[in-house]
Design an enzyme around this catalytic site. Structure first.
Site, PDB file in Angstrom:
ATOM      1  N   ALA A 136       0.847  -1.192   0.000  1.00 53.27           N
ATOM      2  CA  ALA A 136       0.000   0.000   0.000  1.00 53.27           C
ATOM      3  C   ALA A 136       0.884   1.245   0.000  1.00 53.27           C
ATOM      4  O   ALA A 136       1.910   1.298   0.674  1.00 53.27           O
ATOM      5  CB  ALA A 136      -0.928  -0.004   1.217  1.00 53.27           C
ATOM      6  N   SER A 181       2.568  -2.250   4.255  1.00 53.09           N
ATOM      7  CA  SER A 181       2.683  -0.808   4.034  1.00 53.09           C
ATOM      8  C   SER A 181       3.974  -0.497   3.308  1.00 53.09           C
ATOM      9  O   SER A 181       4.962  -1.238   3.414  1.00 53.09           O
ATOM     10  CB  SER A 181       2.668  -0.054   5.369  1.00 53.09           C
ATOM     11  OG  SER A 181       3.918  -0.191   6.026  1.00 53.09           O
ATOM     12  N   ASP A 182       3.976   0.605   2.556  1.00 55.43           N
ATOM     13  CA  ASP A 182       5.255   1.147   2.146  1.00 55.43           C
ATOM     14  C   ASP A 182       5.979   1.584   3.414  1.00 55.43           C
ATOM     15  O   ASP A 182       5.364   1.795   4.462  1.00 55.43           O
ATOM     16  CB  ASP A 182       5.058   2.318   1.173  1.00 55.43           C
ATOM     17  CG  ASP A 182       6.291   2.557   0.305  1.00 55.43           C
ATOM     18  OD1 ASP A 182       7.382   2.066   0.653  1.00 55.43           O
ATOM     19  OD2 ASP A 182       6.150   3.238  -0.731  1.00 55.43           O
ATOM     20  N   TRP A 183       7.281   1.742   3.301  1.00 54.74           N
ATOM     21  CA  TRP A 183       8.112   1.966   4.493  1.00 54.74           C
ATOM     22  C   TRP A 183       7.832   3.341   5.104  1.00 54.74           C
ATOM     23  O   TRP A 183       8.187   4.373   4.554  1.00 54.74           O
ATOM     24  CB  TRP A 183       9.580   1.808   4.118  1.00 54.74           C
ATOM     25  CG  TRP A 183      10.110   0.416   4.289  1.00 54.74           C
ATOM     26  CD1 TRP A 183      11.257   0.071   4.957  1.00 54.74           C
ATOM     27  CD2 TRP A 183       9.551  -0.822   3.836  1.00 54.74           C
ATOM     28  NE1 TRP A 183      11.432  -1.299   4.945  1.00 54.74           N
ATOM     29  CE2 TRP A 183      10.400  -1.872   4.266  1.00 54.74           C
ATOM     30  CE3 TRP A 183       8.405  -1.160   3.130  1.00 54.74           C
ATOM     31  CZ2 TRP A 183      10.154  -3.212   4.000  1.00 54.74           C
ATOM     32  CZ3 TRP A 183       8.140  -2.493   2.853  1.00 54.74           C
ATOM     33  CH2 TRP A 183       9.007  -3.495   3.286  1.00 54.74           C
TER      34      TRP A 183
END
Length: 819
Positions: free
Chosen positions: A198, A231-233
């Site tokens: 995401a 999640s993206d970081w």
């Protein structure tokens, strides 16, 4: 559900369940040793494996990575239009993951190239969702054929780098479905990626990581996705809302802060534990599968020499011959000048989190040396600066003056395109344009080799004999360029994006790069806009020349009238009418003759790359279904096609249509179709408008757009980007200090471009990420104190900051990692 997982779930404490919802480090999921729950390991991609050589202590800070094959990035792979080749590259990346004990590679990236200025376009495939989705599915299937997982990213509508962690992509439903989600949908349904990442941004007011419509209603309920969502970081805003929406895993570790939020929400009855169990079960299925694979492949060795040859093949097939006045391929035994530092230091990849450590890089001049080809070299410019130096240009002109061939290497240098910042124009560096303009005065036999990850303007185009766009070639880019120039490989690349004449010709440029970008152009992205608006371009979508010639003929269809539940088979013949073996890409577009709603003139619906010997003819069969004639109907929340006549167009680019066939869709007229002719007439006459009025866009959007935020006169909060800290003296000071010292987190191997990327990225960082992505180096209480200081309560906030700094914050890694 596996009985083992049910048993594990029943034994987990609430705290342990919460811990499994986030990473334990930058790259590892949380293990629970007492129950035999292993940790899965992920690594950056997507054009190779970027596994850091040591565990990072704070977020993603670009440690030197383990050497791996640097395949050409996505933009170059997309130019091959070859799904089988992309599959083989994916398989090879999976094999290198097995050797490095990486369970999932973070790729492919498939965001639509809404605008050429997006700094990360080199990492994405195309402006077209069909080409994007097909290539993504091939890549995923290739990687996952080895058992290694992929992470399809960045989901979704993540088309710019500016304020990427806090920007709100405001997009109408048709554009969302037809342009920005369609590639993801195709990849999910055809390849079933192990994970989906995401994105950072908000989508119509809701963060992607907590957007139930995107992550659950569409992804799982409509598309049937069964993997996990990560999640993206540093992308998580509200972890509890993320659990409800379907976000399985927060990365990297937030050092237990968000885990505690989950525990409190369950204990307070805000979050149902059954929902948490569902999320954790999906994650456990993933980590147990990863552990099994790693055990089965312990000691695996990848064939790096074979992979280098594959990288060379891919780079050559991704090279696009843009111009050739019967000048290429080059003859042997001629006098050659090689001009431009990019010939010695060819860009092989873009900058950012995808930048890996190539195992074996070969530049163009190194390749010529190895092949024993004599040449004279002059730098012409320096890749470390944009401006021209008269001495360098003079030397280059003297070197070129008496040569049979002058090979001029120009392009975008590293600081021009990267993760964390966008371009502000599509011009080449000043020195590069000046070099070409001067050299053609001394010698007209100029071949320009263009290396860049996205479109550029070419003001010198009419002055040169040939242009070869090699994009970013990967570690074998120098060898591949040699193969194409000398005719060892007949170029067959096709542009996966439109090359505009200038950036002002791109409709979305008016609305790109804003804090909360308005996608006013709706479905008119790339060629869908240029072809509908009848606007001239440098080079159209799908364009590319060859050293041979092709002819398309004898188009036919299996039925000229069809019903909604039927498919149409389209056949045609492709003949190589030249003297060399080569490949042509057959592109099939569909055009609705009398659309019931505003519609692009044509849309790519199928393609096939065909390899032919000289004089050979092959028949190509492509299939179309109801969806290929449909649009997303917001009145019924489904895909519908209006009965009537459609043209099937076969061509070799979006502007080079060779064959046409009319078919008729049977059925009753659609009972519900949105009519925007009065409220938004500009979309029905896109050729006649210079910009889209706000009122017209809001009619499509169904609401008013978000009002711009006055950062100077409002309190900062956890989601305020550091670059938006304005007004009070401490805000200005903090912004300046972060910009000055943020590069301290980088490794010693960091380049100047890495430093620029981190500085620009730091300005986009919301304050919440100071605690959420620092692995415990900065506490929640510290950031809360900083907020008080930023909002005018300086001494009260300072007191809290000092108190928090005296407190020892436990590290999640210390609790769960025992290696």
């Amino acid at each position: 559900m596996d009985q083992k997982i049910i048993e594990v779930i029943n034994k987990l404490t609430l705290k342990e369940k919460a811990a499994l919802c986030s990473g334990v480090s930058s790259w590892e999921t949380t293990p629970i040793d007492r129950l035999g729950i292993p940790s899965a390991f992920v690594a950056d991609g997507p054009h190779g494996v970027r596994k850091e050589q040591q565990r990072a202590s704070m977020g993603n800070i670009f440690q030197l990575s383990v050497p791996s094959t640097c395949f050409p990035p996505a933009v170059t792979l997309a130019a091959t239009w070859d799904c089988d080749l992309v599959y083989q590259i994916g398989k090879s990346i999976g094999e290198e993951c097995l050797e490095q004990e990486v369970d999932t590679v973070l790729g492919p990236g498939i965001n639509i190239k809404r605008n050429p200025m997006c700094g990360r376009n080199f990492e994405y495939f195309s402006e077209d969702p069909l080409l994007t989705g097909e290539l993504a599915a091939s890549y995923i299937n290739g990687v996952q054929s080895t058992g290694v997982g992929t992470s399809l990213k960045h989901f979704a509508v993540n088309s710019q780098e500016y304020r990427r962690l806090t920007s709100d992509s405001q997009v109408d439903e048709r554009a969302l479905r037809e342009i920005y989600l369609a590639g993801f949908e195709r990849a999910v349904k055809k390849a079933r990626p192990a994970t989906i990442m995401a994105s950072y941004n908000l989508i119509n007011g809701e963060y992607a990581c907590e957007n139930k419509k995107i992550l659950w209603d569409i992804l799982r309920e409509e598309w049937g996705y069964e993997g996990i969502v990560i999640s993206d970081w540093g992308a998580v805003n509200d972890r509890v809302k993320g659990i409800v929406a379907g976000l399985n895993l927060e990365m990297p570790t937030s050092n237990g802060i968000r885990d505690a939020e989950i525990v409190r929400a369950v204990e307070a009855g805000v979050l149902c534990e059954e929902r948490l169990n569902e999320i954790v079960c999906q994650t456990l299925e993933y980590v147990f599968r990863c552990a099994k694979l790693r055990k089965e492949n312990k000691g695996y060795k990848a064939d790096f020499d074979k992979h280098h040859l594959l990288a060379r093949k891919a780079a050559a097939e991704g090279a696009v011959l843009l111009k050739n006045k019967e000048f290429l391929p080059l003859d042997s035994g001629k006098k050659i000048a090689v001009i431009g530092e990019l010939a010695k230091y060819l860009r092989v990849q873009g900058s950012g989190s995808s930048r890996l450590n190539p195992r074996k890089t070969v530049s163009f001049t190194q390749c010529l040396d190895a092949e024993g080809i004599a040449y004279d070299y002059a730098s012409g410019y320096s890749i470390s600066r944009d401006t021209m130096a008269q001495g360098e240009i003079y030397e280059a002109c003297q070197t070129a003056a008496d040569k049979d061939y002058v090979l001029v290497f120009v392009g975008l240098t590293d600081p021009y395109e990267s993760e964390s910042f966008d371009r502000t124009h599509i011009d080449l560096p000043e020195a590069h344009n000046a070099l070409i303009n001067e050299i053609v005065k001394y010698n007209e036999n100029v071949v320009v080799v263009l290396t860049a990850g996205s479109p550029v303007a070419m003001p010198w185009l009419e002055k040169v004999k040939a242009v070869v766009n090699v994009y970013l070639g990967g570690e074998a880019g120098g060898e591949a360029t040699y193969d194409v120039l000398w005719g060892k490989v007949n170029p067959s690349g096709k542009l996966p994006e439109t090359f505009p004449n200038n950036i002002n010709d791109v409709l979305s440029s008016l609305y790109f790069g804003k804090a909360d970008p308005e996608y006013r152009e709706s479905v008119y992205v790339g060629y869908r806009y240029f072809d509908t608006a009848r606007k001239s371009v440098q080079f159209p979508f799908g364009y590319g020349l060859s050293y041979t010639t092709f002819e398309l003929s004898e188009i036919g269809v299996s039925k000229e009238s069809f019903k909604a539940d039927e498919t149409i088979k389209v056949t045609l013949k492709v003949t190589n009418t030249g003297k060399l073996a080569g490949a042509e890409v057959v592109q099939l577009y569909v055009s609705e003759i009398a659309p019931v709603i505003f519609m692009p003139e044509k849309q790519l619906r199928a393609f096939r790359k065909v390899y032919l010997q000289a004089g050979e003819t092959k028949e190509v069969e492509l299939e179309l279904n109801y969806r290929d004639f449909a649009f997303y109907n917001v009145e019924v929340n489904d895909w519908t096609a209006a009965p009537g006549k459609f043209e099937i167009l076969a061509g070799t680019s979006s502007r080079e249509i060779k064959l046409r066939k009319t078919v008729t869709l049977e059925g009753e007229p659609l009972s519900k179709v949105a009519d925007y002719k009065e409220a938004a007439p500009s979309y029905y006459d896109i050729a006649g408008v210079g910009e889209i009025p706000l009122a017209h866009f809001e009619a499509l959007l169904g609401r008013q757009v978000k009002e711009p935020i006055d950062y100077q006169n409002r309190d900062a909060d956890f989601n305020t980007a550091i670059g938006d800290l304005e007004g009070r003296w401490f805000r200005v000071l903090m912004r300046a200090l972060v910009k000055k010292f943020c590069t301290a987190v980088l490794s010693k191997q960091a380049t100047e471009t890495d430093k620029k990327m981190v500085r620009m990225g730091a300005m986009d960082l919301p304050l919440r990420n100071m605690y959420a992505s620092s692995a415990g180096a900065v506490s929640y209480d510290t950031v809360e104190g900083l907020l008080l200081m930023l909002n005018g309560h300086f001494f009260r906030g300072l007191k809290q900051v000092l108190k928090s700094l005296r407190q020892k914050v436990p590290k999640k890694a210390d609790e769960y990692l025992h290696d």
